[in-house]
Design a protein around this motif. Structure first.
Motif, PDB file in Angstrom:
ATOM      1  N   ASP A   1       4.332   7.235   0.218  1.00  0.00           N
ATOM      2  CA  ASP A   1       2.929   7.322   0.634  1.00  0.00           C
ATOM      3  C   ASP A   1       2.023   6.327  -0.095  1.00  0.00           C
ATOM      4  OD1 ASP A   1       3.449   9.123   2.603  1.00  0.00           O
ATOM      5  OD2 ASP A   1       2.918  10.888   1.435  1.00  0.00           O
TER       6      ASP A   1
ATOM      7  N   ARG B   1      -0.326  -1.245   3.101  1.00  0.00           N
ATOM      8  CA  ARG B   1      -0.666  -1.106   4.519  1.00  0.00           C
ATOM      9  C   ARG B   1       0.540  -1.341   5.415  1.00  0.00           C
ATOM     10  NH1 ARG B   1      -6.708  -3.971   4.795  1.00  0.00           N
ATOM     11  NH2 ARG B   1      -7.653  -2.630   3.197  1.00  0.00           N
TER      12      ARG B   1
ATOM     13  N   ASP C   1       3.932   0.686   7.714  1.00  0.00           N
ATOM     14  CA  ASP C   1       4.191   1.904   8.466  1.00  0.00           C
ATOM     15  C   ASP C   1       5.559   2.486   8.103  1.00  0.00           C
ATOM     16  OD1 ASP C   1       6.067   0.334   9.778  1.00  0.00           O
ATOM     17  OD2 ASP C   1       4.813   0.034  11.563  1.00  0.00           O
ATOM     18  N   ASN C   2       5.934   3.590   8.784  1.00  0.00           N
ATOM     19  CA  ASN C   2       7.198   4.269   8.489  1.00  0.00           C
ATOM     20  C   ASN C   2       8.403   3.370   8.749  1.00  0.00           C
ATOM     21  OD1 ASN C   2       6.284   6.984   7.757  1.00  0.00           O
ATOM     22  ND2 ASN C   2       5.558   7.118   9.862  1.00  0.00           N
TER      23      ASN C   2
ATOM     24  N   ARG D   1       2.668   2.902   1.403  1.00  0.00           N
ATOM     25  CA  ARG D   1       2.067   2.766   2.738  1.00  0.00           C
ATOM     26  C   ARG D   1       0.568   2.492   2.634  1.00  0.00           C
ATOM     27  NH1 ARG D   1       2.647   7.779   5.887  1.00  0.00           N
ATOM     28  NH2 ARG D   1       1.993   6.531   7.669  1.00  0.00           N
TER      29      ARG D   1
ATOM     30  N   ILE E   1       8.821   1.064   5.877  1.00  0.00           N
ATOM     31  CA  ILE E   1       9.382   1.815   4.746  1.00  0.00           C
ATOM     32  C   ILE E   1      10.886   1.957   4.920  1.00  0.00           C
ATOM     33  CG2 ILE E   1       9.521   4.110   3.687  1.00  0.00           C
ATOM     34  CD1 ILE E   1       7.157   2.607   2.665  1.00  0.00           C
TER      35      ILE E   1
END
Length: 450
Positions: A42, A49, A51-52, A45, A55
């Motif tokens: 988290d 900046r 996204d999943n 992210r 990641i």
């Protein structure tokens, strides 16, 4: 069916078990550096900046592609060069690159640093398995391999326990350190966590250099010219399903290890530090129990003449993964999810505690390093290349960014654990025949030496 087990030549207990202890520590630290990113999803992210799916790329392909691709060349080196120095160099590389993750100002930098972590870690397992195969034989080899693989469990537990402690320290105490406190105050807490994790490996590299290089097992002239591809071509109906089945199970293992912290942080509202403290010790104990049971079971079966013991134990873990992998992540409460995750990691440890021993038992000594490197190549291309990204993709495209992480993990478990188990269950007869053909020369050699 029972078969005679080859005699075990004497080995210096102090040297062999001391070497094993250092190798376990190295494997544990490698998993700490590999998986600590899972506690930092988290904040990464938010600050970078991303996204999943990105990641998932950092957890999987960034680390895994070169880790997998370099495994085979490094396996060849492990069969031909000084293995201890190779492992020490690898530890230094991955430790420095873990620290470099903490200096990342962007997704691109962090991706490149994760690639470097994978490059360093690729040197460890082929060389370590080759060393252990020379130090231990027979039933003791299966036990030694399972104890070495316990480094995975220790590392996964450490990535949560130490990771949680590092997060708490980075948030409250790091800026008070002498000399570097003012500099650390300019960094985000997740950056400090990476720096601390990288520092753990430096003294370990020094300890690795203190290990003596063991003598290599003697090989026949035929074995010396019998390369990896000749070994594979001789038994394709054994090695293809074995590599495919273990790769599918490894996919689920990597997906779960990478996204498990997010399951509790997102689905149940835990903090990163809380997740590390609550899960780390439980996971450590449970996964270690699976590894120890794996080694003890294979040793007991081997002493009863079951030469296919490593595969049988691996299948036991895979059979347990089928229900808990597909249904466990769907638990509706934090307590239920904890129980499910512990069962999953127990089964993973039971299964993969025997993975390297399973391949070693059907591979000629001259190509063991390369065979383990090929196993890692296939497992990591599939497991790391697809495992973490598949969960991120499911969250972004299917379940929804605000959906339950557990739903995505359950879908991955259903699609991997069932076919993985079935592929490996089909191999018992062929595996037994191959293991017998490898053990007979060792048995004759042991008899001649006696």
């Amino acid at each position: 069916m029972s078969h005679p087990v080859p005699a075990e030549p004497p080995t210096s207990n102090l040297r062999a078990w001391g070497t094993l202890a250092v190798l376990i520590a190295a494997y544990a630290v490698s998993f700490l550096d590999r998986q600590i990113l899972g506690l930092l999803v988290d904040p990464l992210r938010q600050d970078l900046r991303i996204d999943n799916t990105q990641i998932g790329m950092l957890q999987g392909p960034a680390f895994g592609l070169l880790y997998a691709a370099l495994g085979l060349p490094l396996g060849i080196l492990a069969d031909r060069t000084h293995r201890v120095r190779l492992m020490a160099a690898g530890i230094m590389v991955w430790s420095v690159m873990t620290g470099a993750c903490g200096l990342a100002p962007s997704f691109g930098w962090l991706f490149a640093a994760r690639v470097g972590v994978g490059v360093g870690e690729a040197a460890l397992v082929p060389a370590a398995v080759s060393v252990l195969a020379d130090l231990f034989s027979g039933a003791r080899r299966a036990l030694a391999m399972s104890l070495f693989t316990a480094g995975i469990s220790v590392g996964q537990g450490l990535s949560l326990l130490l990771g949680g402690a590092f997060v708490a320290f980075a948030q409250t105490g790091a800026t008070r350190l002498p000399l570097v406190g003012h500099w650390l105050a300019t960094l985000h807490p997740w950056q400090i966590v990476f720096l601390l994790a990288g520092a753990v490996g430096v003294p370990l590299a020094m300890a690795m250099l203190a290990i003596p290089e063991p003598s290599r097992a003697k090989v026949t002239a035929a074995e010396a010219t019998h390369g990896l591809f000749a070994t594979l071509a001789a038994r394709p109906r054994l090695f293809v399903p074995l590599l495919a089945g273990s790769s599918l199970l490894y996919l689920f293992s990597n997906a779960t290890a990478s996204w498990m912290p997010s399951l509790f942080i997102r689905d149940f509202g835990w903090t990163a530090a809380e997740t590390g403290v609550r899960l780390g010790s439980l996971l450590l104990v449970c996964a270690l129990a699976g590894n120890l049971l794996s080694g003890a079971s294979a040793t007991a079966l081997g002493r009863r003449g079951r030469i296919e013991a490593p595969l049988l134990v691996m299948l036991g873990g895979a059979a347990m993964l089928v229900p808990v992998g597909a249904l466990g992540p769907l638990a509706g409460s934090a307590a239920g999810a904890q129980a499910a995750i512990l069962a999953i990691f127990f089964a993973i440890a039971l299964c993969f505690g025997m993975a390297t021993a399973t391949f070693v038992a059907v591979t000629p000594p001259a190509v063991r390093g390369r065979m383990i490197a090929l196993y890692l190549l296939c497992g990591n291309l599939v497991g790391l290349g697809l495992g973490p990204p598949s969960v991120g993709w499911l969250l972004d495209r299917v379940v929804g960014p605000s959906g339950h992480v557990g739903s995505a993990l359950a879908l991955v478990g259903l699609c991997t654990c069932v076919p993985g188990f079935l592929l490996m269950a089909s191999l018992i007869g062929r595996y037994r025949a191959a293991a017998l053909s490898i053990s007979r020369p060792a048995s004759r050699s042991g008899a001649a030496a006696g």
